[in-house]
Write an enzyme that holds these catalytic residues in place. Structure first.
Site, short mmCIF file in Angstrom:
data_model
loop_
_atom_site.label_atom_id
_atom_site.label_comp_id
_atom_site.label_asym_id
_atom_site.label_seq_id
_atom_site.Cartn_x
_atom_site.Cartn_y
_atom_site.Cartn_z
CG ASP A 15 3.94 -4.51 10.92
OD1 ASP A 15 3.39 -3.39 10.82
OD2 ASP A 15 3.30 -5.59 10.89
CG ASN A 28 4.90 7.50 2.80
OD1 ASN A 28 4.15 8.12 2.03
ND2 ASN A 28 5.39 6.30 2.48
CB SER A 87 10.03 -0.25 0.26
OG SER A 87 8.66 -0.34 0.60
CE1 TYR A 109 -5.45 5.19 2.58
CE2 TYR A 109 -6.93 6.91 1.80
CZ TYR A 109 -5.66 6.38 1.89
OH TYR A 109 -4.61 7.03 1.30
CB SER A 154 -5.64 10.66 1.96
OG SER A 154 -6.51 10.50 0.85
N GLY A 183 7.62 3.49 5.32
CA GLY A 183 7.12 3.07 4.00
C GLY A 183 7.93 3.69 2.88
CE LYS A 212 -3.86 7.76 4.67
NZ LYS A 212 -2.43 7.75 4.92
#
Ligand code: NAP
Length: 243
Positions: free
Chosen positions: A60, A87, A11, A152, A139, A9, A156
């Site tokens: 992916d 990440n 980008s 989520y 997180s 990740g 984490k």
């Protein structure tokens, strides 16, 4: 030979800041992306103008075949992997009773399964080299939970559990595994927040500001250079969560 780092990740957002800071330190970085090809190319070109050469690789990370292809590319080109930054991640704001099986499966696959599969593919090489640094981006929601973000938060917390267990298993092989748990950051992931919500978060944060990718990248830089820290969850959050 230069150290070789993979940033999943890479980008946009936090991952992009990590790519820029590690590459700026002379580390050879492979920035993974999935959907944001244009942004990945733009980052590669921007760094090239500063004479910093990175590789970008579309994969992916929720798919084992893509992950294998990416790791094969890196090993064929550079022969080793020294640093892995897990990440890539997605989030979702939904009431618990509205979460579907499809939502659950997608978030688990992208956020948690990816850390399992990418790490599994990468450590084959790190175990051979008896050296490695793995940093998982979790997180504060994995620490104290986020309302309307149950899936989520579960991913984490799962990442932090994986970090601690793997640190014990891989420590004797000189592979360090740590988590960085960011607080609220100024990235696309939070683009749904209103001006007023940003203000409220700022006011609740002891340092009275919102984090930036560079704040996480600085911690990554430090962990990459360190050699006696493993199994830790380091939360960079302006004091929003103090345990
Ligand atoms: P972001 O700006 O939305 O960027 C997410 C990154 O993940 C993008 O580069 C995206 O790549 C990549 N990604 C998503 N799904 C992927 C997939 N299936 N395969 C490969 N790459 C994929 O988010 P961010 O804020 O930088 O978040 C980065 C990490 O920090 C995440 O793990 C997030 O959970 C964590 N975090 C963020 C915050 C925050 O407040 N922002 C707080 C705590 C933790 P493409 O666009 O190319 O698909």
């Amino acid at each position: 030979m230069n150290k070789i780092a993979i940033v999943t990740g890479g980008s946009r957002g936090i991952g992009r800041a990590i790519v820029e800071s590690l590459a700026g330190k002379g580390i050879k970085v492979i920035a993974n992306y999935n959907k944001s090809e244009e942004k990945a190319n733009e980052l590669k070109e921007k760094l090239a103008k500063e004479n910093i050469i990175i590789d970008i690789f579309k994969a992916d990370v929720s798919k084992r075949a893509d992950v294998k292809e990416m790791i094969d590319f890196v090993i064929n080109k550079y022969g080793k992997i020294d640093i892995l930054i897990n990440n890539a991640g997605i989030s979702q704001e939904k009431m618990f009773q509205d979460i579907t099986d499809e939502d659950w499966d997608e978030i688990i696959k992208v956020n948690l399964y990816s850390v399992f599969s990418v790490t599994q593919e990468v450590i084959k090489n790190m175990l051979k080299n008896k050296e490695g640094c793995i940093i998982n981006i979790s997180s504060i929601y994995g620490i104290n939970g986020g309302s309307c973000a149950v899936t989520y938060s579960a991913t984490k917390a799962g990442i932090d559990g994986m970090t601690k267990a793997l640190a014990k298993e891989l420590g004797p092989s000189n592979i360090r595994v740590n988590s960085i748990a960011p607080g609220c950051m100024d990235t696309d992931m939070n683009s749904y927040l209103t001006e007023q919500e940003w203000e409220e978060i700022k006011n609740e944060t002891p340092l009275q500001k919102i984090g930036k990718g560079i704040d996480i990248a600085k911690c990554v830089e430090w962990l990459v250079e360190d050699n006696f820290t493993t199994g830790q969850v380091i939360s960079i959050n302006g004091g929003l969560v103090i345990t």
